[in-house]
Design an enzyme around this catalytic site. Structure first.
Site, short mmCIF file in Angstrom:
data_model
loop_
_atom_site.label_atom_id
_atom_site.label_comp_id
_atom_site.label_asym_id
_atom_site.label_seq_id
_atom_site.Cartn_x
_atom_site.Cartn_y
_atom_site.Cartn_z
N SER A 13 64.62 57.09 55.75
CA SER A 13 63.58 56.11 54.83
C SER A 13 64.43 54.90 54.45
O SER A 13 65.87 54.84 54.30
CB SER A 13 62.85 56.46 53.79
N1 SAH Z 1 63.50 61.77 53.35
C1 SAH Z 1 63.86 61.87 54.63
C2 SAH Z 1 62.83 61.34 55.48
C3 SAH Z 1 62.86 62.08 56.90
S1 SAH Z 1 61.30 61.56 58.03
C4 SAH Z 1 65.12 60.92 54.81
O1 SAH Z 1 65.03 59.84 54.25
O2 SAH Z 1 65.77 61.23 55.93
C5 SAH Z 1 60.18 63.05 57.51
C6 SAH Z 1 60.56 64.10 57.96
O3 SAH Z 1 59.55 65.10 57.74
C7 SAH Z 1 61.10 64.53 59.47
O4 SAH Z 1 62.36 65.02 59.08
C8 SAH Z 1 60.28 65.56 59.95
O5 SAH Z 1 60.65 66.32 60.78
C9 SAH Z 1 59.97 66.49 58.51
N2 SAH Z 1 58.56 66.81 58.57
C10 SAH Z 1 57.20 66.39 59.36
N3 SAH Z 1 56.35 67.37 59.04
C11 SAH Z 1 56.98 68.23 58.32
C12 SAH Z 1 56.38 69.56 57.68
N4 SAH Z 1 55.15 69.93 58.09
N5 SAH Z 1 57.04 70.46 57.18
C13 SAH Z 1 58.34 70.08 56.97
N6 SAH Z 1 58.96 68.86 57.20
C14 SAH Z 1 58.19 68.15 58.11
#
Ligand code: SAH
Length: 200
Positions: free
Chosen positions: A52
């Site tokens: 993010s």
């Molecule tokens: N806070 C993180 C955001 C990553 S993007 C950062 O800043 O790096 C969102 C993440 O949510 C992705 O890695 C994706 O694989 C994960 N995600 C999506 N659906 C999910 C679920 N049902 N359970 C766990 N993780 C999930």
């Protein structure tokens, strides 16, 4: 990064500012993308996912009102950067990621940075992580049409949950839920754009 992108846009929680000044954000990106780590935008981290934008991390952490006694559940470990910001402030962080490689990568960096209050799970965060519930704070860093029922159930009384609600193909509204008994007070905040929360 912190002064221009975060403080000047009105984030004032000293814990958030201090945590973000301290954490080396470039370590959470692959070496080739390291030079983009402090830019004012999200960055790709592989598997169609993103780390993010710094401001979004700061904003979400501030509205979550995290303190040193909080036990936090994070859904969507991704790069692990938001996890580090939470772990710097909270008592403990339980973080769930569905993509194994991303979780393992985040685990490696966070372990190397010396965090001992982060617990990792590879799996579907739609279900939360019941064993360690209730959580005083829950943060979802992926877009959802609504709040997964399991997460509502795993939120402690007086707890706060933050989640981007809306269509992942367009925009979402970052929404804050505060629980009092079985009542959830809902507050819509800023517009945002996240990758989808996948239910599998
Ligand atoms: N806070 C993180 C955001 C990553 S993007 C950062 O800043 O790096 C969102 C993440 O949510 C992705 O890695 C994706 O694989 C994960 N995600 C999506 N659906 C999910 C679920 N049902 N359970 C766990 N993780 C999930």
């Amino acid at each position: 990064m912190v002064r221009f992108q975060i403080e000047q846009r009105g984030i004032s929680d000293p814990d958030v500012l201090e945590a973000m000044k301290k954490i080396p954000r470039h370590l959470f990106l692959s070496s080739g993308a390291g030079h983009r780590a402090y830019g004012d935008y999200p960055v790709r981290i592989g598997f169609e996912q993103t780390i993010s934008q710094p401001y979004m991390v700061a904003y979400m952490t501030e509205v979550l009102r995290v303190g040193s006694k909080d036990r936090v559940l994070e859904v969507g470990t991704g790069s692990g950067y938001q996890t580090a910001v939470l772990a710097q402030i909270a008592e403990s962080v339980y973080t769930v990621e569905r993509i194994r490689s991303l979780s393992l990568h985040a685990q490696k960096i966070l372990n190397e940075l010396g965090y001992t209050n982060i617990f990792f799970k590879i799996g579907n965060g739609f279900k939360g992580w019941a064993e360690h519930s209730p959580y005083s704070r829950i943060i979802v860093t992926a877009a959802s049409k609504g709040v997964p029922e399991a997460l509502k159930n795993q939120l402690a009384d007086n707890g706060i949950l933050v989640i981007p609600i809306g269509d992942y193909r367009t925009y979402q509204t970052l929404t804050v839920f505060k629980r009092t008994g079985n009542h959830f007070e809902i507050k819509k905040t800023i517009g945002c754009r996240f990758v989808p929360l996948v239910d599998d």
